[in-house]
Design an enzyme around this catalytic site. Structure first.
Site, PDB file in Angstrom:
ATOM      1  N   LYS A   1       1.482  -7.645  13.570  1.00  0.00           N
ATOM      2  CA  LYS A   1       0.339  -6.849  13.136  1.00  0.00           C
ATOM      3  C   LYS A   1      -0.865  -7.336  13.939  1.00  0.00           C
ATOM      4  O   LYS A   1      -1.311  -8.465  13.759  1.00  0.00           O
ATOM      5  CB  LYS A   1       0.106  -7.026  11.635  1.00  0.00           C
ATOM      6  CG  LYS A   1      -1.004  -6.133  11.085  1.00  0.00           C
ATOM      7  CD  LYS A   1      -1.115  -6.205   9.558  1.00  0.00           C
ATOM      8  CE  LYS A   1      -2.233  -5.291   9.071  1.00  0.00           C
ATOM      9  NZ  LYS A   1      -2.385  -5.316   7.601  1.00  0.00           N
TER      10      LYS A   1
ATOM     11  N   THR B   1       0.813  -1.213   0.000  1.00  0.00           N
ATOM     12  CA  THR B   1       0.000   0.000   0.000  1.00  0.00           C
ATOM     13  C   THR B   1       0.846   1.262   0.000  1.00  0.00           C
ATOM     14  O   THR B   1       0.543   2.244  -0.667  1.00  0.00           O
ATOM     15  CB  THR B   1      -0.903   0.005   1.254  1.00  0.00           C
ATOM     16  OG1 THR B   1      -1.644  -1.205   1.271  1.00  0.00           O
ATOM     17  CG2 THR B   1      -1.851   1.169   1.237  1.00  0.00           C
TER      18      THR B   1
END
Lengths: 439, 439
Positions: free
Chosen positions: B251, B97
């Site tokens: 994460k 991203t």
């Protein structure tokens, strides 16, 4: 002749307090049984005063002396009087740390807890409640199978008929899986089903058994809700316990007493054990009622939970295809991804009638497979997004749905529906914990 | 003819602002490219002003009008001046991203970021640093393989020679796996290796790309440490970023900007982006030095990470045996358990020369296989306890060890040793986050 036999000849038995001298080091503690028959001939196990066990290799220079004989544990054959006019709470023991006690006579761990023991442990509950304890199995929770979930469901269902609440003593390792299983397998619950465990066994000074059991009894007596919940320590001190929704809770620490935490939701309630009060802090999905519970106790064996990671071997998916699995829950990355090169294989599974669903190894947050092309291709292939369901809960839910519903379209529809609070449509910012640097 | 072709005939192109009227509902936004060629002929994708994309099925009653033509994005052909007397920081882009931008001319997502773009994004860094950007691959991080870890390692190693720090732009999904891979595969690191990603793409108003890249540049310039780290938002607002040790980070949220959190340790540092300051808050394992880095870039493909759960199919273990796997990292329950009935199979794997190690799906806390008999039997069978290593880190470490060391005893010894801060012998109470009810 092993060291235990040698000591026995000298009148030193398991449960006795001993002093071991080796290399100028002195170790005092209670002689414990050996870990297993595989242990070396000369390994001695001593429980230290801090509650930990140490293994000591005994050689010719090691000296073992008796300090004092073991305390004879004799249960007084007193008759515990039950006041049947009080609310009846069923206590079903499945095993685990909470329901175990070392018997120094035989060296065995007793995986059972009698009603009398419970009352003795928590004298202040006498007169408040009519406790009915029963041992339904005796297992470490890591040994639980789907068939055990069914067995627990049947026993709980039976006990619900005339109980104000049902407490299930359970090992902590897979307690959240079982609590999820009960959430789904008893429909129209009319009283709370309360899973409780302990992170430190009752024979250790730091045990949380009494505190947690007391909290579970308070919950059984005072809860307005009728859901499958987990009641465990809320923090490290003995201040309060938390009531977690079974489908939203996870064991997040290997050893802490407050290992169980709610993910993507608020806990349902706090139990102030000292004041014997229950304070609602979250949402309630189902209240106590006069509804008739419905037992749906089947779980499909051929459902798997698979964690995806870089280097994941696609052949695993072929294995499940060959074994005619009916469902797979993937623990993917981020918003719900796997590598693009295995999407055709996943599509093949789905085209063969398998239900494949996606959860996230992040644990916190929601699956959203519309943001990136990988997710969109997975949706296109027919993978079901599990929203904010925990991977473990999704696994239990899919196993339950495939066990009880024949129509696959019905299974898919129900999978995406919120049945027991396992999906939270309103995640708020404070449902993410405060991490180290914020504290 | 699909809807996009029809619109093009009317002069409406991707990137244009349109108004869609259907069923008395009006939707305004920018016309986006279709998700994929698999989409239906009549699906229109509109990016709303809040940054989200919606798909709209267009039928004969739907009206699509042009509001305004797209903004022509023209890069000025200005020559960015580099001051080579300033510290050189290498920026290697792998995709994800953070390194992507939608080009409204072609509708494609550009998975690259040029040095010029970086400078334009963060004008305040000009003059401070000589940035050298290079695209080494263009992948979503869920598509990363072990061979990609090797490629990144080689490129980083090459860049380290004359850089003050190396920044790796990387997708967030598997960033912690890659950061762990780099921690192990470059020995004697002399400058920091900084992984940075973004949770919201640069074309969204809420993007965290600029903030995170700026934080990574500050880290490259100011860090006294020479470790493989992850630099990401520390909380939801733009106050500070955190520097996490690659082997200790995970994460933990699917979408939050502060998704990355350190487990079982403190983060190494806070980056106060506004003041361009770096504050050390944790321990440093390796400092900047003049040592010569050593590249050990191999990773054994035949290592798997397996999550255990109730109902786990033992046949999976047979699969890995047949495929001649060399190592398996188990993500067990609690202190490091699996069901007792599969221990003989695990022993069989080990007797066949496989290395099997144990981690915990609890994530927090330490493996301790001496407390319960299940753990002791696993130890007896030869399973290695991974202490407080994260399952993902343990998987990367074992893959790396088996890729670079031939002697299995050496592999086992190094696995249990703390090489890069992946093992923390001193877990303190505040390394467990504060959960909802404590806040």
């Amino acid at each position: 002749m092993n060291i235990y036999d040698k000591l026995r000849e000298r009148g030193i038995e398991i449960g006795d307090r001993v002093r071991v001298l080796r290399d100028n080091e002195e170790i005092c503690g209670v002689l414990m049984p050996r870990y297993s028959i595989y242990e070396g001939e000369n390994l001695l196990v001593i429980k230290l005063d801090n509650g930990y066990n140490v293994g000591i290799e005994v050689d010719e220079n090691t000296k073992v002396d008796l300090v004092s004989k073991r305390e004879r544990i004799v249960f007084k054959e007193e008759k515990v009087l039950f006041d049947k006019s009080k609310p009846k709470v069923s206590v079903l023991s499945t095993g685990g740390t909470i329901a175990s006690r070392v018997d120094y006579k035989t060296g065995a761990v007793y995986p059972s807890l009698r009603t009398e023991d419970l009352i003795k442990m928590i004298p202040e509950i006498e007169g408040l409640v009519y406790l009915d304890a029963k041992q339904i199995m005796s297992k470490f929770s890591e040994d639980m199978k789907k068939s055990d979930w069914s067995l627990i469901a049947r026993e709980v269902y039976r006990s619900m008929k005339d109980s104000y609440g049902v407490i299930v003593l359970h090992g902590t390792d897979t307690m959240s899986y079982s609590a999820s299983a009960l959430a789904f397998s008893i429909r129209n619950k009319n009283v709370p089903i309360i899973f409780v465990g302990s992170q430190r066994s009752s024979d250790r000074p730091s045990t949380d058994s009494y505190f947690n059991i007391k909290a579970s009894i308070i919950t059984a007596l005072k809860a307005p809700f009728a859901e499958s919940v987990v009641v465990m320590h809320g923090e490290t001190s003995d201040s309060y316990a938390l009531v977690h929704r079974g489908v939203k809770v996870r064991k997040m620490h290997t050893s802490r007493r407050d290992a169980f935490q709610t993910i993507n939701d608020y806990p349902i309630a706090k139990v102030h054990v000292d004041r014997m009060e229950l304070e609602i802090v979250g949402r309630i999905i189902r209240y106590r009622s006069n509804e008739e519970p419905v037992l749906m106790d089947k779980f499909e064996e051929k459902v798997a939970l698979i964690k995806f990671y870089p280097g994941f071997d696609e052949g695993i998916l072929d294995y499940f295809l060959e074994k005619k699995y009916k469902g797979i829950v993937i623990e993917g990355t981020g918003l719900g991804h796997v590598s693009n090169d295995i999407i055709p294989k996943i599509k093949e599974l789905i085209d063969n009638g398998m239900i494949v669903t996606m959860t996230s190894q992040c644990l916190f947050g929601r699956i959203d497979m519309k943001v990136y092309s990988t997710g969109r291709l997975l949706l296109k292939a027919g993978v079901l997004p599990s929203k904010d369901m925990l991977p473990e809960t999704a696994y239990v839910k899919l196993s339950w749905l495939l066990g009880n519903f024949k129509d696959l379209e019905e299974v898919k529809r129900l999978y995406l529906e919120n049945l027991e609070g396992e999906i939270n449509e309103r995640l708020s910012l404070d449902m993410y914990p405060k991490w180290i640097t914020d504290q």
